[in-house]
Design an enzyme around this catalytic site. Structure first.
Site, mmCIF file in Angstrom:
data_model
loop_
_atom_site.group_PDB
_atom_site.id
_atom_site.type_symbol
_atom_site.label_atom_id
_atom_site.label_comp_id
_atom_site.label_asym_id
_atom_site.label_seq_id
_atom_site.Cartn_x
_atom_site.Cartn_y
_atom_site.Cartn_z
ATOM 1 N N THR A 18 0.681 -1.136 0.065
ATOM 2 C CA THR A 18 -0.080 0.012 -0.134
ATOM 3 C C THR A 18 1.153 1.279 -0.181
ATOM 4 O OG1 THR A 18 -1.580 -1.337 1.284
ATOM 5 C CG2 THR A 18 -1.872 1.049 1.180
ATOM 6 N N ARG A 22 7.911 -2.720 2.859
ATOM 7 C CA ARG A 22 7.964 -2.739 4.133
ATOM 8 C C ARG A 22 8.417 -4.087 4.774
ATOM 9 N NH1 ARG A 22 3.057 0.990 6.517
ATOM 10 N NH2 ARG A 22 3.617 2.739 5.192
ATOM 11 N N SER A 113 6.228 3.742 8.687
ATOM 12 C CA SER A 113 4.929 4.419 9.132
ATOM 13 C C SER A 113 4.549 4.376 10.550
ATOM 14 C CB SER A 113 3.945 4.511 8.223
ATOM 15 O OG SER A 113 2.911 5.132 8.635
ATOM 16 N N HIS A 114 3.502 3.513 10.819
ATOM 17 C CA HIS A 114 3.057 3.381 11.872
ATOM 18 C C HIS A 114 3.501 2.268 12.594
ATOM 19 C CE1 HIS A 114 0.482 1.739 8.999
ATOM 20 N NE2 HIS A 114 0.060 0.831 9.806
ATOM 21 N N LYS A 126 9.978 4.021 0.374
ATOM 22 C CA LYS A 126 9.042 4.377 -0.465
ATOM 23 C C LYS A 126 9.643 5.561 -1.469
ATOM 24 C CE LYS A 126 6.739 6.917 3.017
ATOM 25 N NZ LYS A 126 5.312 7.494 3.533
ATOM 26 N N ASP A 278 1.665 10.016 13.547
ATOM 27 C CA ASP A 278 2.322 8.583 13.313
ATOM 28 C C ASP A 278 3.888 8.725 13.355
ATOM 29 O OD1 ASP A 278 2.393 9.325 10.830
ATOM 30 O OD2 ASP A 278 1.833 7.369 10.145
ATOM 31 N N ASP A 280 5.958 8.510 10.604
ATOM 32 C CA ASP A 280 6.414 9.454 9.671
ATOM 33 C C ASP A 280 5.811 10.570 9.294
ATOM 34 O OD1 ASP A 280 4.275 8.074 8.741
ATOM 35 O OD2 ASP A 280 4.940 7.841 6.559
ATOM 36 N N ASP A 282 2.605 11.391 8.801
ATOM 37 C CA ASP A 282 1.462 11.662 7.818
ATOM 38 C C ASP A 282 0.009 11.457 8.496
ATOM 39 O OD1 ASP A 282 1.848 8.908 7.624
ATOM 40 O OD2 ASP A 282 1.951 8.940 5.514
ATOM 41 N N ARG A 283 -0.106 10.631 9.450
ATOM 42 C CA ARG A 283 -1.284 10.459 10.133
ATOM 43 C C ARG A 283 -1.737 11.543 11.275
ATOM 44 N NH1 ARG A 283 -2.418 4.025 10.460
ATOM 45 N NH2 ARG A 283 -1.907 3.752 8.334
ATOM 46 N N GLU A 364 -8.475 9.278 4.428
ATOM 47 C CA GLU A 364 -8.799 7.983 4.506
ATOM 48 C C GLU A 364 -9.115 7.752 5.947
ATOM 49 O OE1 GLU A 364 -5.851 5.403 1.967
ATOM 50 O OE2 GLU A 364 -4.676 6.710 3.160
ATOM 51 N N GLU A 365 -10.021 6.668 6.087
ATOM 52 C CA GLU A 365 -10.432 6.437 7.408
ATOM 53 C C GLU A 365 -9.150 6.030 8.583
ATOM 54 O OE1 GLU A 365 -9.624 3.026 8.525
ATOM 55 O OE2 GLU A 365 -8.787 2.813 6.582
ATOM 56 N N SER A 366 -8.098 5.672 8.005
ATOM 57 C CA SER A 366 -6.940 5.286 8.568
ATOM 58 C C SER A 366 -6.233 6.636 9.299
ATOM 59 C CB SER A 366 -6.150 4.331 7.866
ATOM 60 O OG SER A 366 -5.881 5.029 6.727
ATOM 61 N N LYS A 377 -0.719 12.472 2.687
ATOM 62 C CA LYS A 377 -1.530 12.766 3.984
ATOM 63 C C LYS A 377 -0.502 13.592 4.714
ATOM 64 C CE LYS A 377 -1.483 8.073 5.634
ATOM 65 N NZ LYS A 377 -0.977 7.220 4.818
ATOM 66 N N ARG A 497 -8.774 -6.431 7.694
ATOM 67 C CA ARG A 497 -9.897 -5.109 8.072
ATOM 68 C C ARG A 497 -11.018 -5.289 7.782
ATOM 69 N NH1 ARG A 497 -5.178 -2.574 9.552
ATOM 70 N NH2 ARG A 497 -3.484 -2.169 8.199
HETATM 71 C C1 VG1 Z 1 -2.738 1.354 5.686
HETATM 72 C C2 VG1 Z 1 -4.142 2.286 5.669
HETATM 73 C C3 VG1 Z 1 -4.179 2.830 4.433
HETATM 74 C C4 VG1 Z 1 -2.740 3.934 4.428
HETATM 75 C C5 VG1 Z 1 -1.715 2.924 4.464
HETATM 76 C C6 VG1 Z 1 -0.404 3.723 4.865
HETATM 77 O O1 VG1 Z 1 -2.836 0.306 4.699
HETATM 78 O O2 VG1 Z 1 -5.396 1.305 5.910
HETATM 79 O O3 VG1 Z 1 -5.357 3.749 4.419
HETATM 80 O O4 VG1 Z 1 -2.914 4.714 3.219
HETATM 81 O O5 VG1 Z 1 -1.944 2.170 5.865
HETATM 82 O O6 VG1 Z 1 -0.255 4.759 5.806
HETATM 83 P P1 VG1 Z 1 -3.258 -1.197 4.779
HETATM 84 O O7 VG1 Z 1 -3.110 -1.603 3.480
HETATM 85 O O8 VG1 Z 1 -2.548 -1.751 5.980
HETATM 86 O O9 VG1 Z 1 -4.701 -1.208 5.048
HETATM 87 V V1 VG1 Z 1 0.741 4.912 6.545
HETATM 88 O O10 VG1 Z 1 0.681 6.287 7.684
HETATM 89 O O11 VG1 Z 1 1.468 3.516 7.312
HETATM 90 O O12 VG1 Z 1 2.110 5.397 5.260
HETATM 91 CO CO CO Z 2 2.468 6.984 8.219
#
Ligand code: VG1
Ligand code: CO
Length: 544
Positions: A18, A22, A113-114, A126, A278, A280, A282-283, A364-366, A377, A497
Site C-alpha cells: 500500500t 515494508r 510509518s505506524h 518508498k 504517526d 512518519d 502523515d497521520r 482515509e479512515e486510517s 497525507k 480489516r
Molecule cells: C494502511 C491504511 C491505509 C494507508 C496505509 C499507509 O494500509 O489502511 O489507509 O494509506 O496504511 O499509511 P493497509 O493496506 O495496511 O490497510 V501510513 O501512515 O502507514 O504510510
Molecule cells: Co504514516
C-alpha cells in the site's frame, strides 16, 4: 571517486505494498537487500540521472545506515544533487513539500510509518515522484519488475558523509545539501493557516492543547510550529524527541496506542484539544475534551468548513476519499455541489486527482487527511486546520462535531482489525467471499437488503488506469456498508480489516455508543465472511 559494480541476485519479495516496501529490519539488513531495491529505482526512474533527489526518513532504527548507502548509490548513479534532511530526518509530508518546492526529480523516504521500530521492528522505503506524491502503481510495478531482473548495482566507495550539520559537500560529482528538515514545511503551513489568530488563542490562556509526537518524526516539527511559532506553552508537545525505537511504543495515533494522550484528554482538567501523529508524520488523531473525532468525520468537517481558512478561502474543488472511508464527506460534497471521488486504499490514488485540480481535500479512515498543498497525507496540517477552525469558531471540538451531525446527519463508523493471521487462511476467507458475491445481491440480512456486493475496482478518471481487487464491499438499501480487505502494509502474516458503517439522520439518535450502534452490522460481517471459522478469532485485536 571510485565506483564499485557489485554483482547481485534478485530477491523474490520486493513488491511494494500500500505504501512502499515494508519488511522487518533484519530482512533489510541482509547483504544487497536495500541496494537491490534502490538500484531498481535508479534503473527505472531515469530523471534522477542529472537530477535532484530528496532523501530522509522517520528516524527509525537503520535510518542513518540506509541513508549512507543510498547517498553513495545516488552518486554512483549520476544524481546531480541530493537534498538530505539534517540527521537523516524528513517527515513524509515534509519530503513531499521539499520535492515540490525545489523541483526535485523524486524522493526516497525511509519509513514503515505506524509499524513499530527497533532492531526487531520494521523498516521501509518508498519512492515519491516529481509531483511529490507516492509513486503510482505504474511506477511501483516497474520498480518491482526491475528487482526481479537485477544482476548488479553501483555504489561509490566513500567515507561516511556528515549529515548532521547543514551545508554542502561533494561526493564525486554529486552535491549533497544537508537541509533543515522543518523550515520549508513550516513556511508552507504558515501560508495556509491564520497563525496570528491561533497565537492569540494560545496566548489568551483559556485554551489548552496536548500534542503527542509518539517519539517519532513530528516532534521537531511540532516543537517549532506549535511551541515556537504559535506560542503554545512549553510542554504542549509530549514525547517530542524522535527515537530509533519510538521509545518502545507503537507510533500509531489511535485510541489504543496513544494511551497517555487519551487519558489526559479524558481525565480531570483535560485540555481542550488533543492530537497525535504517526511514525512518519502523515497521520493524525483529533481529540476534544472527552471526545474522539473519527477520521472520516474529520474529513467531512474540514470540507464543510474549509472556506473559513486563509488557504482555502475560495472554497474547495472536490473531495476524494478511499473506498472504506465513511461516506460522511459525500454528503458535504453534495451540499457544496462539488465532485466526490471514491478511490482504492493508499494515498497514491489521490495524486492524479490533485494534479488535475479535480479535488482539494482527500482523506482515509486510517487517520489520514490532506490537501493539494502537498501530495501526501499530512498529520500536522490536519492539526493546524483544526486549531485554525477552533480559533475561528470559538466553539469546542465536540460542539463543532455535533453541529456537523445536526446539519448533515451522523455516519456511525468503525474498523475492526484481525492481526497476524495465517496468510493462507486469510486468503481463503477472501477467496470464498469473492466466490459468494454473485449470490449476494437482493439477499436479506436481518432487516437489511443487499443492493450491491462486489470486489471494488477503480478506473482512474484522469489517466484511465484500472486497479482491481481493492476490497469486498457489501452495500445495503439503507446506506449501511460492510467492507472487508487485507492490509498491504503488514510484515508478519495477514491483517484482515473489517469496516462497518451506517447513516443516522435523526439527531435524537446521535448519542449512541459506536460499537453498539454497529453491533448488528458486525454480526452480519461474521455471517457473510465466517471470520471465526476462517481465522479462529472471536474478536478483533484492534478497534478504531
Ligand atoms: C494502511 C491504511 C491505509 C494507508 C496505509 C499507509 O494500509 O489502511 O489507509 O494509506 O496504511 O499509511 P493497509 O493496506 O495496511 O490497510 V501510513 O501512515 O502507514 O504510510
Ligand atoms: Co504514516
Amino acid at each position: 571517486m571510485k565506483i564499485s559494480i557489485v554483482q547481485t541476485r534478485p530477491f523474490q519479495d520486493q513488491k511494494p505494498g500500500t505504501s512502499g516496501l515494508r519488511k522487518r529490519v533484519r530482512t533489510f539488513r541482509q547483504p544487497h537487500y536495500l541496494e537491490n531495491f534502490v538500484q531498481a529505482i535508479f534503473d527505472t526512474q531515469r530523471d534522477l540521472q542529472g537530477g535532484m533527489l530528496v532523501l530522509g526518513g522517520d528516524g527509525r532504527y537503520h535510518n542513518r545506515d540506509a541513508i549512507q548507502v543510498i547517498m553513495r548509490m545516488a552518486a554512483a548513479n549520476g544524481v546531480a544533487r541530493i537534498l538530505v534532511g539534517q540527521g537523516g530526518l524528513l517527515s513524509t509530508p515534509a519530503a513531499s513539500c521539499v520535492i515540490r518546492k525545489h523541483g526535485a526529480a523524486g524522493g526516497i523516504v525511509l519509513s514503515a510509518s505506524h509499524n513499530p521500530g527497533g532492531p526487531e521492528g520494521d523498516f521501509g522505503i518508498k519512492y515519491n515522484t516529481a509531483n511529490g506524491g507516492p509513486a503510482p502503481e505504474s511506477v511501483t510495478g516497474a520498480i518491482h519488475q526491475a528487482t526481479m531482473d537485477i544482476r548488479q548495482y553501483r555504489i561509490a566507495e566513500a567515507a561516511h558523509v556528515d549529515i548532521d550539520h547543514p551545508g554542502e559537500q561533494r561526493l564525486g560529482e554529486t552535491i549533497i545539501s544537508v537541509i533543515d528538515p522543518v523550515s520549508d514545511y513550516a513556511e508552507l503551513m504558515e501560508s495556509l493557516f491564520d497563525f496570528d489568530r491561533i497565537r492569540v488563542m494560545f496566548e489568551s490562556g483559556a485554551f489548552q492543547m496536548r500534542f503527542d509526537a509518539m517519539h517519532a518524526i513530528t516532534g521537531p516539527y511540532a516543537m517549532r510550529i506549535l511551541e515556537e511559532r504559535l506560542g503554545a506553552p512549553q510542554g504542549t508537545v509530549m514525547r517530542a524527541e524522535p527515537l530509533a525505537d519510538f521509545g518502545g511504543g507503537h507510533p500509531d495515533p489511535n485510541l489504543a496506542h496513544a494511551r497517555e494522550l487519551v487519558q489526559a484528554l479524558y481525565g480531570r482538567d483535560a485540555p481542550d484539544f488533543g492530537a497525535a501523529s504517526d511514525g512518519d508524520g502523515d497521520r493524525n488523531m483529533i481529540l476534544g475534551r472527552r471526545f474522539f473525532v473519527t477520521p472520516s468525520d474529520s474529513l467531512a468537517i474540514l470540507a464543510a468548513n474549509a472556506h473559513h481558512l486563509p488557504g482555502y478561502s475560495d472554497g474547495i474543488r472536490g473531495i476524494a476519499r478511499s473506498m472504506p472511508t465513511s461516506r460522511a464527506a459525500d454528503r458535504v460534497a453534495e451540499r457544496l455541489g462539488v465532485e466526490c471521488f471514491e478511490t482504492p486504499t493508499g494515498w497514491k490514488f489521490f495524486g492524479n486527482l490533485l494534479d488535475a485540480g479535480r479535488v482539494t481535500l482527500c482523506g482515509e479512515e486510517s487517520f489520514g487527511t490532506g490537501s493539494g498543498h502537498v501530495r501526501e497525507k499530512d498529520g500536522l496540517w490536519a492539526v493546524l486546520f483544526w486549531l485554525n477552525l477552533l480559533a475561528v469558531k470559538g466553539r469546542s471540538v465536540e460542539q463543532i462535531v455535533r453541529d456537523h451531525w445536526r446539519t448533515f446527519g451522523r455516519n456511525y463508523y468503525t474498523r475492526h482489525d484481525y492481526e497476524a493471521l495465517d496468510s493462507a487462511r486469510a486468503d481463503t476467507l477472501m477467496q470464498e467471499l469473492r466466490e459468494g458475491l454473485a449470490n449476494m445481491g437482493g439477499r436479506t440480512f436481518g432487516e437489511r437488503v443487499v443492493t450491491i456486493a462486489d470486489d471494488f475496482a477503480y478506473t482512474d478518471p484522469v489517466d484511465g488506469s484500472v486497479s482491481e481487487h481493492q476490497g469486498i464491499r457489501v452495500l445495503f438499501e439503507d446506506g449501511a456498508r460492510i467492507v472487508l480487505r487485507l492490509s498491504g502494509t503488514g510484515t508478519e502474516g495477514a491483517t484482515l480489516r473489517v469496516y462497518l458503517e451506517r447513516f443516522e439522520p435523526d439527531p435524537e439518535k446521535h448519542d449512541l455508543d459506536t460499537q453498539e450502534a454497529l453491533a448488528d452490522l458486525a454480526r452480519m460481517a461474521e455471517d457473510i465472511a465466517g471470520i471465526r471459522v476462517h481465522t479462529g478469532r472471536d474478536k478483533p485485536d484492534v478497534i478504531t
